[in-house]
Design an enzyme around this catalytic site. Structure first.
Site, PDB file in Angstrom:
ATOM      1  N   HIS A 235       0.857  -1.184   0.000  1.00 11.93           N
ATOM      2  CA  HIS A 235       0.000   0.000   0.000  1.00 11.93           C
ATOM      3  C   HIS A 235       0.887   1.226   0.000  1.00 11.93           C
ATOM      4  O   HIS A 235       1.937   1.227   0.646  1.00 11.93           O
ATOM      5  CB  HIS A 235      -0.910   0.003   1.245  1.00 11.93           C
ATOM      6  CG  HIS A 235      -2.057   0.941   1.132  1.00 11.93           C
ATOM      7  ND1 HIS A 235      -1.928   2.286   1.383  1.00 11.93           N
ATOM      8  CD2 HIS A 235      -3.345   0.750   0.747  1.00 11.93           C
ATOM      9  CE1 HIS A 235      -3.089   2.873   1.182  1.00 11.93           C
ATOM     10  NE2 HIS A 235      -3.970   1.963   0.784  1.00 11.93           N
TER      11      HIS A 235
ATOM     12  N   ASP B 108      -8.083  -5.110   0.059  1.00 13.31           N
ATOM     13  CA  ASP B 108      -8.554  -5.887  -1.091  1.00 13.31           C
ATOM     14  C   ASP B 108      -8.216  -7.368  -0.975  1.00 13.31           C
ATOM     15  O   ASP B 108      -8.836  -8.202  -1.618  1.00 13.31           O
ATOM     16  CB  ASP B 108      -7.958  -5.331  -2.384  1.00 13.31           C
ATOM     17  CG  ASP B 108      -8.384  -3.900  -2.590  1.00 13.31           C
ATOM     18  OD1 ASP B 108      -9.587  -3.650  -2.526  1.00 13.31           O
ATOM     19  OD2 ASP B 108      -7.521  -3.039  -2.800  1.00 13.31           O
TER      20      ASP B 108
HETATM   21  N1  ACO Z   1       4.040  -7.864  -4.822  1.00  9.67           N
HETATM   22  C1  ACO Z   1       5.388  -7.950  -4.931  1.00  9.67           C
HETATM   23  N2  ACO Z   1       6.222  -6.907  -4.764  1.00  9.67           N
HETATM   24  C2  ACO Z   1       5.672  -5.718  -4.459  1.00  9.67           C
HETATM   25  C3  ACO Z   1       4.286  -5.547  -4.318  1.00  9.67           C
HETATM   26  C4  ACO Z   1       3.456  -6.677  -4.500  1.00  9.67           C
HETATM   27  N3  ACO Z   1       2.131  -6.569  -4.376  1.00  9.67           N
HETATM   28  N4  ACO Z   1       4.012  -4.256  -4.021  1.00  9.67           N
HETATM   29  C5  ACO Z   1       5.188  -3.627  -3.982  1.00  9.67           C
HETATM   30  N5  ACO Z   1       6.214  -4.522  -4.243  1.00  9.67           N
HETATM   31  C6  ACO Z   1       7.644  -4.232  -4.227  1.00  9.67           C
HETATM   32  C7  ACO Z   1       8.082  -3.429  -5.438  1.00  9.67           C
HETATM   33  O1  ACO Z   1       8.438  -4.264  -6.521  1.00  9.67           O
HETATM   34  C8  ACO Z   1       9.221  -2.634  -4.887  1.00  9.67           C
HETATM   35  O2  ACO Z   1      10.334  -3.507  -4.798  1.00  9.67           O
HETATM   36  P1  ACO Z   1      11.845  -2.925  -5.002  1.00  9.67           P
HETATM   37  O3  ACO Z   1      12.046  -1.958  -3.871  1.00  9.67           O
HETATM   38  O4  ACO Z   1      12.718  -4.129  -4.956  1.00  9.67           O
HETATM   39  O5  ACO Z   1      11.816  -2.241  -6.353  1.00  9.67           O
HETATM   40  C9  ACO Z   1       8.786  -2.308  -3.447  1.00  9.67           C
HETATM   41  O6  ACO Z   1       7.897  -3.391  -3.097  1.00  9.67           O
HETATM   42  C10 ACO Z   1       8.067  -0.973  -3.301  1.00  9.67           C
HETATM   43  O7  ACO Z   1       7.007  -0.932  -4.284  1.00  9.67           O
HETATM   44  P2  ACO Z   1       6.324   0.394  -4.858  1.00  9.67           P
HETATM   45  O8  ACO Z   1       5.634   0.056  -6.134  1.00  9.67           O
HETATM   46  O9  ACO Z   1       7.352   1.474  -4.900  1.00  9.67           O
HETATM   47  O10 ACO Z   1       5.282   0.718  -3.738  1.00  9.67           O
HETATM   48  P3  ACO Z   1       4.148   1.788  -3.853  1.00  9.67           P
HETATM   49  O11 ACO Z   1       3.905   2.240  -2.479  1.00  9.67           O
HETATM   50  O12 ACO Z   1       4.433   2.802  -4.872  1.00  9.67           O
HETATM   51  O13 ACO Z   1       2.934   0.911  -4.437  1.00  9.67           O
HETATM   52  C11 ACO Z   1       0.980  -0.396  -4.612  1.00  9.67           C
HETATM   53  C12 ACO Z   1       1.823   0.558  -3.735  1.00  9.67           C
HETATM   54  C13 ACO Z   1       0.671   0.220  -5.973  1.00  9.67           C
HETATM   55  C14 ACO Z   1      -0.338  -0.632  -3.876  1.00  9.67           C
HETATM   56  C15 ACO Z   1       1.764  -1.721  -4.781  1.00  9.67           C
HETATM   57  O14 ACO Z   1       2.110  -2.252  -3.525  1.00  9.67           O
HETATM   58  C16 ACO Z   1       0.966  -2.751  -5.597  1.00  9.67           C
HETATM   59  O15 ACO Z   1       1.028  -2.714  -6.834  1.00  9.67           O
HETATM   60  N6  ACO Z   1       0.238  -3.692  -4.910  1.00  9.67           N
HETATM   61  C17 ACO Z   1      -0.589  -4.650  -5.590  1.00  9.67           C
HETATM   62  C18 ACO Z   1      -1.898  -3.994  -6.044  1.00  9.67           C
HETATM   63  C19 ACO Z   1      -2.864  -3.735  -4.895  1.00  9.67           C
HETATM   64  O16 ACO Z   1      -3.070  -4.575  -4.034  1.00  9.67           O
HETATM   65  N7  ACO Z   1      -3.453  -2.551  -4.917  1.00  9.67           N
HETATM   66  C20 ACO Z   1      -4.461  -2.144  -3.919  1.00  9.67           C
HETATM   67  C21 ACO Z   1      -3.984  -0.974  -3.153  1.00  9.67           C
HETATM   68  S1  ACO Z   1      -5.095  -0.636  -1.834  1.00  9.67           S
HETATM   69  C22 ACO Z   1      -6.381   0.209  -2.506  1.00  9.67           C
HETATM   70  O17 ACO Z   1      -6.329   0.806  -3.526  1.00  9.67           O
HETATM   71  C23 ACO Z   1      -7.599   0.150  -1.748  1.00  9.67           C
END
Ligand code: ACO
Length: 422
Positions: free
Chosen positions: A306, A363
């Site tokens: 998140h 979610d």
């Molecule tokens: N699975 C695996 N790796 C992940 C995930 C995941 N779900 N989410 C983040 N990471 C990793 C990234 O690859 C990154 O790794 P790195 O540092 O080695 O490059 C690190 O964790 C940080 O990720 P970011 O994308 O920079 O995190 P950000 O805070 O920008 O993204 C987001 C948040 C978009 C929610 C992301 O975690 C994601 O795509 N999750 C899956 C989709 C999801 O569940 N969305 C619902 C959000 S809640 C809502 O809207 C109600």
């Protein structure tokens, strides 16, 4: 007053910027004079370090995993108050007294019916249309049927505008489902409470009795409460962006619906179930965890991570408990819940997820609850819309009444070609 001093290393010029206290959480630096002082803007991709407004509605502490609506913890509201009370709280700032509740709840019931013209719009959609596409169009049409809701100075008109859109959203969402199934677009049931009526509208047939268990109503109600507000997320920021141009309030709400559709935001609940189905069995979980950890693989574990919560999403904790209560009471034997539990078990101890603070978000659990309630996957995000509409409306009203609010107009760092001539 506290301040920050910035110094330009090249010119040696310094300037002070006031630090404004927040009631809870991080204070903010007021940089409105930054360009005047130094001729530069800030660059903040995704605006993750930027406060775009002042708000009294919601507070989130992402590190603690805390979420407050108008000061009240989400766990207390989900357990002790129903969703209609929470609507009142978010819209007015206070929980209703018993008398206020009676009037408010009755008004909300009366506003469930859409204009017959809204029903006709559904005839134009193919059965295969995604419910979010139909919802977006139908809510957009609401601005055509209720075009006078533009006078922000009228408390009465804005109260009616807010209640109308929040009350009609379950009806519109249920119509998207019924249309996709070829079922008749029935009337809302005036004798049923908000969340019960929504389940009724999904399930009812012209013949036979519609059975809805108390635990199902309780879960649906809590789902709406947990989705109701989440400060300046992508869809709310979109609503405020459109609202800042003084467009019709429902035009701003539709923009929020469209922003919520994406799988990185509200669409994640649908993607979670699709992913669990794809994983298929507990034995395959390790393989997909490895894919999620592989930086060369685009696969992400849906329902994990998140932008704000770097701890357990407090909404997810409440939902996990409810999901298990629902499963036990309905006797659901779900393979998807087993797979989800295995993923959670691994992810909460695996170094990759722990070091990146990737916890299950709302979610991750809502999808399995909907599944247990027998709700079709494509309806998950519309249900999120029903819950979130009150938050969008409250934010929109706050913005419209904020004397400091401006049209949303960020800047950029230009990296295209330099000036050239033909
Ligand atoms: N699975 C695996 N790796 C992940 C995930 C995941 N779900 N989410 C983040 N990471 C990793 C990234 O690859 C990154 O790794 P790195 O540092 O080695 O490059 C690190 O964790 C940080 O990720 P970011 O994308 O920079 O995190 P950000 O805070 O920008 O993204 C987001 C948040 C978009 C929610 C992301 O975690 C994601 O795509 N999750 C899956 C989709 C999801 O569940 N969305 C619902 C959000 S809640 C809502 O809207 C109600």
């Amino acid at each position: 007053m506290a301040s920050f001093t910035l110094t330009d290393n090249q010119s040696g010029k310094s300037a002070e910027f006031p630090v404004l206290d927040s009631v809870l959480g991080s204070n903010v630096i007021d940089i409105s004079k930054l360009h005047k002082e130094f001729g530069v803007y800030t660059l903040d991709n995704g605006l993750s370090m930027t406060g775009s407004c002042e708000s009294k509605i919601t507070y989130i502490d992402g590190n603690k995993g805390e979420l407050l609506y108008r000061g009240y913890p989400i766990e207390e509201l989900a357990e002790k108050k129903n969703y209609v009370e929470v609507i009142h709280l978010i819209l007015t700032g206070e929980l209703p007294s018993q008398e206020e509740y009676t009037v408010f709840e009755r008004d909300m019931r009366q506003k469930r019916f859409p204009h017959e013209g809204i029903k006709k719009i559904f005839n134009a959609f193919p059965d295969s249309a995604h419910p979010m596409a139909m919802m977006s169009s139908a809510v957009s049409a609401l601005s055509a049927f209720h075009h006078r809701h533009l006078d922000v100075s009228s408390d009465e008109e804005y109260r009616e505008m807010s209640q109308r859109v929040v009350a009609k959203m379950p009806t519109i969402a249920a119509y998207t489902f019924r249309h996709s199934m070829g079922y008749p677009l029935i009337f809302p049931d005036m004798d049923r409470y908000f969340s019960e009526n929504f389940l009724y509208m999904l399930r009812a047939f012209p013949t036979g009795k519609t059975e809805i268990k108390d635990v199902e109503i309780k879960c649906m109600d809590a789902i709406f409460t947990l989705h109701a507000e989440h400060e300046q997320n992508a869809s709310t920021t979109t609503v405020r962006g459109v609202g800042s141009t003084s467009a019709h309030p429902y035009a701003a709400i539709v923009a929020g619906i469209n922003a919520l559709w994406g799988k990185a935001h509200g669409g994640a609940n649908e993607s979670v179930i699709s992913q669990l189905e794809m994983i298929g069995s507990v034995e395959n979980v390790d393989k997909y965890i490895a894919k999620a950890k592989d930086s060369n693989d685009e696969f992400r574990l849906m329902g994990f991570g998140h932008r704000v919560y770097k701890n357990f999403d407090p909404r997810a904790k409440v939902l996990k408990k409810l999901r298990d209560e629902l499963r036990d009471e309905l006797g659901v034997n779900s393979k998807l819940i087993e797979i989800a539990n295995r993923i959670e078990e691994i992810a909460l101890t695996d170094e990759y997820f722990v070091s990146r603070n990737l916890y299950p978000n709302i979610d991750f659990y809502s999808g399995t609850i909907f599944e247990a309630l027998g709700i079709k996957k494509s309806m998950f995000t519309p249900i999120f819309v029903i819950g979130r509409t009150v938050g969008w409306v409250a934010q929109l009203i706050e913005q419209r009444r904020d004397p400091k609010a401006k049209i949303v107009r960020p800047r950029q760092r230009y990296i295209g070609p330099g000036k050239r001539h033909l």
